[in-house]
Design an enzyme around this catalytic site. Structure first.
Site, mmCIF file in Angstrom:
data_model
loop_
_atom_site.group_PDB
_atom_site.id
_atom_site.type_symbol
_atom_site.label_atom_id
_atom_site.label_comp_id
_atom_site.label_asym_id
_atom_site.label_seq_id
_atom_site.Cartn_x
_atom_site.Cartn_y
_atom_site.Cartn_z
ATOM 1 N N GLU A 1 -7.738 -1.165 5.153
ATOM 2 C CA GLU A 1 -6.412 -1.139 4.561
ATOM 3 C C GLU A 1 -6.160 0.297 4.129
ATOM 4 O O GLU A 1 -6.807 0.805 3.215
ATOM 5 C CB GLU A 1 -6.322 -2.078 3.360
ATOM 6 C CG GLU A 1 -4.945 -2.108 2.726
ATOM 7 C CD GLU A 1 -4.851 -3.091 1.579
ATOM 8 O OE1 GLU A 1 -3.934 -2.941 0.757
ATOM 9 O OE2 GLU A 1 -5.701 -3.997 1.499
ATOM 10 N N CYS B 1 -0.761 0.853 -2.524
ATOM 11 C CA CYS B 1 -0.437 1.229 -1.143
ATOM 12 C C CYS B 1 0.865 0.591 -0.689
ATOM 13 O O CYS B 1 1.598 1.177 0.112
ATOM 14 C CB CYS B 1 -1.591 0.856 -0.207
ATOM 15 S SG CYS B 1 -2.045 -0.890 -0.250
#
Length: 481
Positions: free
Chosen positions: A250, A285
């Protein structure tokens, strides 16, 4: 003050033993950098070699263990973790900078991850028979040693979403927490590890350049799960290429929020927009990192969001009234300040809001006030960068095709959102946006732990979808007659 937990003061875990490192570093409070919260071990390549060797040896027996036994062990561990959540909330706040409410939610989310993974395992693991003349059965098996490399922004959730499915599916793990906030992770992993055979869960800490490189290049490691920057992700891919490891990453994001001309911008919508930008001081994020507003609503959005930002109480997250804490570390603090300063020097309009709590101690922490930046263009650094801080550029657009081009004009493709009262139009735009997930009139996270979706382009590889991440740590194979 040094943490009273002996296992988080300069120690690391191999084979069930907490070992004292020769070298340690202080873990400090980002809201008050003179406060030492604990110590972190600076492990060596030799320590990593020992941890991986131990994990590889234990894998031989753990991979053959009973599925129901694994699930039961995890459920028992989850019960004990739940009993210590309250006493560890302040530890996470002090090492990470989160506010109390968010820290507690993160710790409780860990309990959910453990319980849901254990419950999902038994049904998911069952063999599947395929129809047809030939008898073919799809079965599952673990892969081997998994390296779990965790970030500093949401350390507990993003560690446990990988450790738990890896262990449940029969793998052994070597965990490398972020050096700036490893303490709560290690506190919780100490509990979880006690419910499993020694060596199923191992923890090494220290420099990414030392520990990460050693883990990623070791041929005994078969899976790497990493959450962090795209740049580091590319380095991991290069290190893993020699032995063709499975990668589960990720990475970065530069999420676009698109506000169309008919968007409902009442108080509740503005609060959702603010939360999408400022959650964890923007250190997420999948936070909103650029806002595109139809030109007919541009001034309205700036006015309303500025007013909303001005109410945010910023300070040490240990205080219950604080709504936004500091950035986690000096490197990120310097980076975000640099982005703001360079935008200012280029002629952008900088709008700073928020309420400073305890301003007399402000310089002792990594605090940045909520910041709106206007007067920038699509190619401006502040628009193209992943800011990872409480700063948001806002740009006008004139038509839908233009804003789709703007939103897709990025190497990232993690999340996006469309704000409009026309649901059919929102769906059409979602189909055109290069993002792993698109939200309508919101920009948040999936509340159901069974749901997550991979980012596109340089935002990641192979994140979990429907089965709590179990599918990523096991291989399917066919058994046929």
């Amino acid at each position: 003050m040094i943490s009273t937990h002996p296992f988080v003061s300069g120690k690391y875990l191999i084979g069930g033993q907490w070992l004292q490192a020769e070298r340690t570093a202080n873990v400090t409070n980002p809201a008050h950098t003179s406060e030492v919260v604990g110590e972190v071990a600076l492990c060596s390549k030799a320590d990593v070699d020992q941890a991986v060797g131990t994990a590889a040896k234990v894998y031989e027996s753990w991979s053959q263990s009973d599925i129901e036994d694994r699930a039961n062990r995890m459920k028992l561990a989850a019960d004990e973790i739940k009993s210590i959540v309250e006493e560890n909330v302040s530890l996470l706040v002090r090492e990470n900078g989160k506010v109390l409410v968010e820290a507690k939610k993160d710790l409780l989310r860990v309990v959910d991850i453990m319980k849901q993974g254990a419950e999902e395992l038994l049904e998911w693991w069952k063999p599947e028979s395929l129809p047809g003349g030939q008898k073919v059965q799809i079965r599952k098996r673990p892969r081997g040693v998994a390296a779990i490399i965790s970030p500093w922004n949401s350390p507990l959730i993003l560690t446990f979403k990988r450790v738990i499915p890896a262990v449940l599916t029969g793998n052994t793990v070597v965990v490398k927490p972020a050096t700036s906030c490893p303490l709560t992770i290690m506190t919780f992993l100490k509990v979880v590890a006690s419910y499993f055979p020694d060596g199923v869960i191992n923890v090494v800490t220290g420099s990414g350049g030392v520990i990460g490189d050693a883990l990623c290049s070791d041929p005994r490691v078969r899976t790497i799960a990493f959450v962090g920057s795209t740049g580091t992700g590319k380095e991991i891919m290069r290190a893993a290429a020699g032995t063709v490891k499975k990668l589960y990453m990720e990475l970065g994001g530069n999420d676009a929020a698109i506000l169309l001309a008919d968007a409902k911008l009442d108080d509740e919508a503005i609060k959702r927009l603010r939360f999408g930008v400022l959650r964890t001081a923007g250190q997420v994020c999948s936070a909103i990192k650029r806002i595109y507003v139809h030109e007919s609503r541009y001034e309205e959005v700036i006015e309303k969001l500025t007013k909303e930002f001005s109410r945010i109480r910023v300070g040490n997250g240990i205080q219950p009234e604080v709504e936004m804490g500091p950035l986690n570390n000096k490197s990120q603090y310097d980076y975000v300040n640099g982005l703001i300063n360079r935008a200012n020097e280029s002629g952008a309009n900088i709008i700073t809001g928020g309420i400073q709590l305890d301003p007399e101690s402000w310089e002792q922490g990594y605090f940045i006030m909520p910041t709106i930046i206007t007067g920038v263009e699509q190619q401006s650094e502040i628009v193209r960068a992943e800011q990872f801080g409480p700063v948001i550029p806002i740009l006008p657009f004139s038509d839908v095709d233009e804003v789709v081009r703007f939103a897709n004009d990025s190497e990232f493709g993690l999340r996006a959102s469309v704000w409009t009262e026309d649901e059919a139009l929102a769906v059409k735009l979602a189909d055109r946006l290069e993002a792993g997930a698109v939200f309508h009139n919101n920009h948040t996270v999936f509340q159901d732990l069974h749901l997550d979706f991979p980012g596109l382009k340089e935002s990641g590889l192979s994140r979990e979808t429907r089965h709590c991440g179990l599918e990523y740590f096991a291989d399917s194979y066919g058994l046929a007659n």
